[in-house]
Scaffold this motif. Structure first.
Motif, mmCIF file in Angstrom:
data_model
loop_
_atom_site.group_PDB
_atom_site.id
_atom_site.type_symbol
_atom_site.label_atom_id
_atom_site.label_comp_id
_atom_site.label_asym_id
_atom_site.label_seq_id
_atom_site.Cartn_x
_atom_site.Cartn_y
_atom_site.Cartn_z
ATOM 1 N N MET A 1 0.834 -1.278 -0.037
ATOM 2 C CA MET A 1 0.024 0.021 0.008
ATOM 3 C C MET A 1 0.879 1.314 0.014
ATOM 4 O O MET A 1 0.696 2.040 -0.669
ATOM 5 C CB MET A 1 -0.658 0.049 1.294
ATOM 6 C CG MET A 1 -1.836 1.180 1.369
ATOM 7 S SD MET A 1 -3.010 1.568 -0.075
ATOM 8 C CE MET A 1 -4.141 0.148 0.465
ATOM 9 N N LEU A 2 1.851 1.188 1.075
ATOM 10 C CA LEU A 2 2.887 2.426 0.995
ATOM 11 C C LEU A 2 4.049 1.928 1.058
ATOM 12 O O LEU A 2 4.624 1.105 1.661
ATOM 13 C CB LEU A 2 2.470 3.204 1.931
ATOM 14 C CG LEU A 2 1.313 4.412 1.988
ATOM 15 C CD1 LEU A 2 1.232 5.253 3.396
ATOM 16 C CD2 LEU A 2 1.746 5.540 0.981
ATOM 17 N N SER A 3 5.095 2.566 0.139
ATOM 18 C CA SER A 3 6.483 2.163 0.290
ATOM 19 C C SER A 3 7.521 3.482 0.477
ATOM 20 O O SER A 3 7.327 4.369 -0.085
ATOM 21 C CB SER A 3 6.841 1.518 -0.809
ATOM 22 O OG SER A 3 6.293 0.441 -1.028
ATOM 23 N N LEU A 4 7.980 3.635 1.597
ATOM 24 C CA LEU A 4 9.019 4.986 1.723
ATOM 25 C C LEU A 4 10.575 4.430 1.465
ATOM 26 O O LEU A 4 10.693 3.327 1.877
ATOM 27 C CB LEU A 4 8.862 5.134 3.207
ATOM 28 C CG LEU A 4 7.699 6.012 3.639
ATOM 29 C CD1 LEU A 4 6.450 5.047 3.743
ATOM 30 C CD2 LEU A 4 7.992 6.465 4.986
ATOM 31 N N ARG A 5 11.135 5.236 0.654
ATOM 32 C CA ARG A 5 12.520 4.927 0.420
ATOM 33 C C ARG A 5 13.352 5.839 0.622
ATOM 34 O O ARG A 5 13.125 7.059 0.181
ATOM 35 C CB ARG A 5 12.557 4.204 -1.219
ATOM 36 C CG ARG A 5 11.978 3.051 -1.424
ATOM 37 C CD ARG A 5 12.541 1.920 -0.602
ATOM 38 N NE ARG A 5 12.073 0.578 -0.906
ATOM 39 C CZ ARG A 5 11.096 0.080 -0.198
ATOM 40 N NH1 ARG A 5 10.805 0.606 0.845
ATOM 41 N NH2 ARG A 5 10.474 -1.124 -0.533
ATOM 42 N N ALA A 6 14.271 5.700 1.330
ATOM 43 C CA ALA A 6 15.255 6.744 1.648
ATOM 44 C C ALA A 6 14.750 8.219 2.050
ATOM 45 O O ALA A 6 15.383 9.178 1.514
ATOM 46 C CB ALA A 6 16.149 7.010 0.527
ATOM 47 N N ILE A 7 14.007 8.114 2.960
ATOM 48 C CA ILE A 7 13.502 9.422 3.535
ATOM 49 C C ILE A 7 14.316 10.152 4.363
ATOM 50 O O ILE A 7 14.671 9.488 5.361
ATOM 51 C CB ILE A 7 12.108 9.159 4.267
ATOM 52 C CG1 ILE A 7 10.847 8.461 3.337
ATOM 53 C CG2 ILE A 7 11.588 10.485 4.819
ATOM 54 C CD1 ILE A 7 10.781 9.610 2.151
ATOM 55 N N ASN A 8 14.594 11.374 3.983
ATOM 56 C CA ASN A 8 15.556 12.367 4.843
ATOM 57 C C ASN A 8 14.540 13.460 5.149
ATOM 58 O O ASN A 8 13.998 14.191 4.137
ATOM 59 C CB ASN A 8 16.605 12.743 4.063
ATOM 60 C CG ASN A 8 17.817 11.475 4.110
ATOM 61 O OD1 ASN A 8 18.584 11.304 5.053
ATOM 62 N ND2 ASN A 8 17.605 10.936 3.033
ATOM 63 N N GLN A 9 14.407 14.130 6.585
ATOM 64 C CA GLN A 9 14.100 15.131 6.944
ATOM 65 C C GLN A 9 14.809 16.013 7.848
ATOM 66 O O GLN A 9 15.674 15.532 8.465
ATOM 67 C CB GLN A 9 13.001 14.727 7.514
ATOM 68 C CG GLN A 9 11.509 15.870 7.642
ATOM 69 C CD GLN A 9 11.723 16.699 9.080
ATOM 70 O OE1 GLN A 9 12.395 16.414 9.858
ATOM 71 N NE2 GLN A 9 11.186 18.108 8.597
ATOM 72 N N PHE A 10 14.735 17.355 7.742
ATOM 73 C CA PHE A 10 15.469 18.199 8.423
ATOM 74 C C PHE A 10 14.549 19.056 9.263
ATOM 75 O O PHE A 10 13.539 19.540 8.564
ATOM 76 C CB PHE A 10 16.374 19.147 7.648
ATOM 77 C CG PHE A 10 17.561 18.424 7.108
ATOM 78 C CD1 PHE A 10 18.867 18.475 7.834
ATOM 79 C CD2 PHE A 10 17.445 17.463 6.000
ATOM 80 C CE1 PHE A 10 19.803 17.661 7.155
ATOM 81 C CE2 PHE A 10 18.347 16.878 5.445
ATOM 82 C CZ PHE A 10 19.938 17.018 5.888
ATOM 83 N N TYR A 11 14.926 19.627 10.395
ATOM 84 C CA TYR A 11 14.227 20.730 11.221
ATOM 85 C C TYR A 11 15.362 21.774 11.104
ATOM 86 O O TYR A 11 16.469 21.843 11.825
ATOM 87 C CB TYR A 11 13.992 20.389 12.340
ATOM 88 C CG TYR A 11 12.654 19.701 12.649
ATOM 89 C CD1 TYR A 11 11.360 20.358 12.464
ATOM 90 C CD2 TYR A 11 12.747 18.320 13.165
ATOM 91 C CE1 TYR A 11 9.999 19.508 12.715
ATOM 92 C CE2 TYR A 11 11.211 17.806 13.496
ATOM 93 C CZ TYR A 11 10.236 18.477 13.155
ATOM 94 O OH TYR A 11 8.860 17.647 13.153
#
Length: 240
Positions: A1-11
C-alpha cells in the motif's frame, strides 16, 4: 500500500530522519517504536504531508492504478486519497457535539454518504449514546474514540495513529487493540502507529519498525521484536 524509500527530513539544520525505508503492506498493522525524540512523530508527519521531506520517495500502491509518489501532494490531497490521521493531541472540536464533529469530518473530504456515520457508530456504540454531548464533556478515552471516529468516517485506506496509548487505561487498551485487529483483518485497512508501550505493539501489531536517532535500525515481523533487540536500542544507556 505504501513504500517509503530513503526518506530524509530536516528541522532547520538538524537532520532528523536518515534514509528511512519502510513498507506498509495492505491489511497489516505496523508499529513504529523507539524512545522519545527518535523520530516517530516526525515520520508520521512526513507521511501525512504535515512536514516537508528533503529527499526520498513515499509511493502509494493501489491495485489497478499506477504508483503515485505522495511527495507531489499536499496534506489535504493525501487525506482525500485515503490517509486518515489521529495525532496525539486528538484535534477534535471541543465545543461541538459528537455528531457535529462527525459531520465536519465528512464534509472536510466531501463525503455525503450517511451510511459511513452508522458504520462508525457500530464501531463505537458509546459515541451513539453520547452523540448529542459536547466533546469537552467526554472522558479522555471517549475523546480519543471521537478522534478515531473522525478519522474512520472518511473510510481511509491507511490509518495513522500517533501514541494512541498515551494516558489510556488498561481496559481501553484492550478495546483499542481489538479495534485495530478488526480494521486490518475485516476491513483490510493498513494501520501505522507510533507507540512506546511495547506490550501493546507485541500483542496487536503484525510488523514493527524501530527508530534510533532518526534511523530505521530494525524492522520485520513483530515476533522479531525480542528482549535483546529492545535492550540494545531502547535502553537509554545501551548505546552510550
Amino acid at each position: 500500500m505504501l513504500s517509503l524509500r530513503a526518506i530524509n527530513q530536516f528541522y532547520g539544520s538538524q537532520h532528523t530522519l536518515w534514509n528511512v525505508d519502510l513498507d506498509l503492506p495492505q491489511g497489516l498493522c505496523t508499529g513504529v517504536v523507539g524512545l522519545p525524540g527518535m523520530g516517530k512523530t516526525t515520520l508520521m508527519n512526513c507521511i501525512t504531508g504535515a512536514l516537508p521531506v528533503e529527499s526520498g520517495t513515499i509511493v502509494w500502491h493501489e491495485a489497478g492504478a499506477s504508483p503515485c509518489n505522495l511527495l507531489s501532494m499536499v496534506a489535504e490531497q493525501r487525506s482525500r486519497l485515503g490517509i486518515g490521521y489521529v495525532p496525539q493531541d486528538r484535534r477534535i472540536f471541543s465545543q461541538l457535539t459528537v455528531e457535529e464533529n462527525l459531520h465536519i469530518a465528512m464534509r472536510a473530504t466531501g463525503m455525503t454518504d450517511a451510511t459511513a456515520k452508522f458504520e462508525v457508530y457500530d464501531l463505537f456504540p458509546l459515541l451513539y449514546t453520547l452523540r448529542k454531548t459536547r466533546a469537552n464533556g467526554l472522558l479522555p478515552d471517549d475523546q480519543y474514540q471521537l478522534a478515531l471516529a473522525n478519522a474512520l468516517i472518511t473510510r481511509p485506506r491507511v490509518l495513522i495513529l500517533d501514541e494512541p496509548m498515551h494516558g489510556a487505561g488498561h481496559s481501553y487498551a484492550q478495546k483499542l487493540g481489538q479495534l485495530l485487529v478488526r480494521l486490518s483483518r475485516e476491513w483490510g485497512m493498513t494501520v501505522l502507529l507510533a507507540e512506546q508501550q511495547l506490550s501493546f505493539i507485541r500483542r496487536f501489531a503484525d510488523r514493527f519498525c524501530m527508530l534510533y536517532c532518526g534511523r530505521n535500525v530494525a524492522q520485520g515481523h513483530v515476533n522479531a521484536l525480542d528482549d535483546g533487540l529492545i535492550a540494545h536500542w531502547m535502553s537509554r544507556d545501551a548505546r552510550r
